[in-house]
Design an enzyme around this catalytic site. Structure first.
Site, PDB file in Angstrom:
ATOM      1  N   GLU A 142       0.757  -1.233  -0.084  1.00 42.09           N
ATOM      2  CA  GLU A 142       0.115  -0.045  -0.112  1.00 42.09           C
ATOM      3  C   GLU A 142       0.785   1.180  -0.085  1.00 42.09           C
ATOM      4  OE1 GLU A 142      -2.352   2.420   3.413  1.00 42.09           O
ATOM      5  OE2 GLU A 142      -2.384   0.311   3.484  1.00 42.09           O
ATOM      6  N   LYS A 166     -10.017  -2.866   8.461  1.00 36.70           N
ATOM      7  CA  LYS A 166      -8.654  -2.529   8.869  1.00 36.70           C
ATOM      8  C   LYS A 166      -8.845  -2.000  10.355  1.00 36.70           C
ATOM      9  CE  LYS A 166      -5.603   1.656   8.329  1.00 36.70           C
ATOM     10  NZ  LYS A 166      -5.105   2.612   7.174  1.00 36.70           N
TER      11      LYS A 166
END
Length: 201
Positions: free
Chosen positions: A44, A134
């Site tokens: 990411e 998340k």
């Protein structure tokens, strides 16, 4: 591809999501290559500001050549989502549950990992069809929070993010997380053996 299927496929074998924030394009590419060599499938690149876009572009270019998946993080607005989607990001991540981003991601078929820190946010994410979430900020929430939330929400798949490294990755995985997001530990060669041991237990 469906978000759950996407993250399930890529985090089951290697439960590490690499996060590389705030570096220039060349340094970002080096960090990505180190992570891929380590066995990480997902990387990411946070794009909290426009000056992070060149690093995302550079990572995506190298990822295509290596057949790897690079996503954009800190995607909190529809304009960001449109830009990273056009660039070819394989997935997006957000620090919180941003309904418009979550809904548009589903509409365009781009896997998305929304952030949660409360039971209400978890329930809201589930109602929108998201089971991979998340947990942020994980170090502050604590591994006990993960275990506690999995009791009423057993279908959730948490990726612990924020303050995770070689010293506590195993603790969060043992608590029930399906993945851990790691940054500095992947950038420090001295930490890699400890990180490998932590995520292999």
């Amino acid at each position: 591809m469906d978000s759950a299927e996407f993250f399930e496929q890529r985090l089951t074998g290697s439960p590490v999501l690499g996060i590389f924030r705030g570096s220039g394009p060349a340094e970002t590419v080096e960090a990505c290559e180190r992570a891929w060599d380590f066995g990480v499938e997902l990387v990411e690149i946070p794009v909290q500001s426009p000056d992070a876009m060149p690093s995302l572009r550079a990572a995506l270019e190298v990822a295509r050549a290596r057949g790897k998946a690079v996503g954009a993080g800190t995607v909190t607005m529809l304009s960001q989502l449109a830009e990273v989607h056009e660039l070819g990001a394989a997935f997006t991540v957000a620090p919180g549950l941003h309904p418009e981003v979550a809904e548009e991601s589903r509409r365009i078929g781009l896997p998305h990992l929304p952030g949660v820190a409360t039971s209400t946010e978890i329930a809201s994410a589930l109602a929108r069809g998201y089971t991979w979430l998340k947990a942020f900020p994980a170090a502050q929430l604590g591994s006990e929070w993960i275990t506690a939330q999995l009791a009423p929400f057993p279908t959730v798949r948490f990726v612990a993010t924020g303050g995770i490294g070689a010293a506590n990755a195993a603790e969060f995985l043992a608590a029930g997380c399906r993945g851990v997001a790691v940054g500095s530990a992947l950038s420090d060669p001295a930490s890699l053996p400890a990180l490998r041991a932590a995520v292999s237990t």
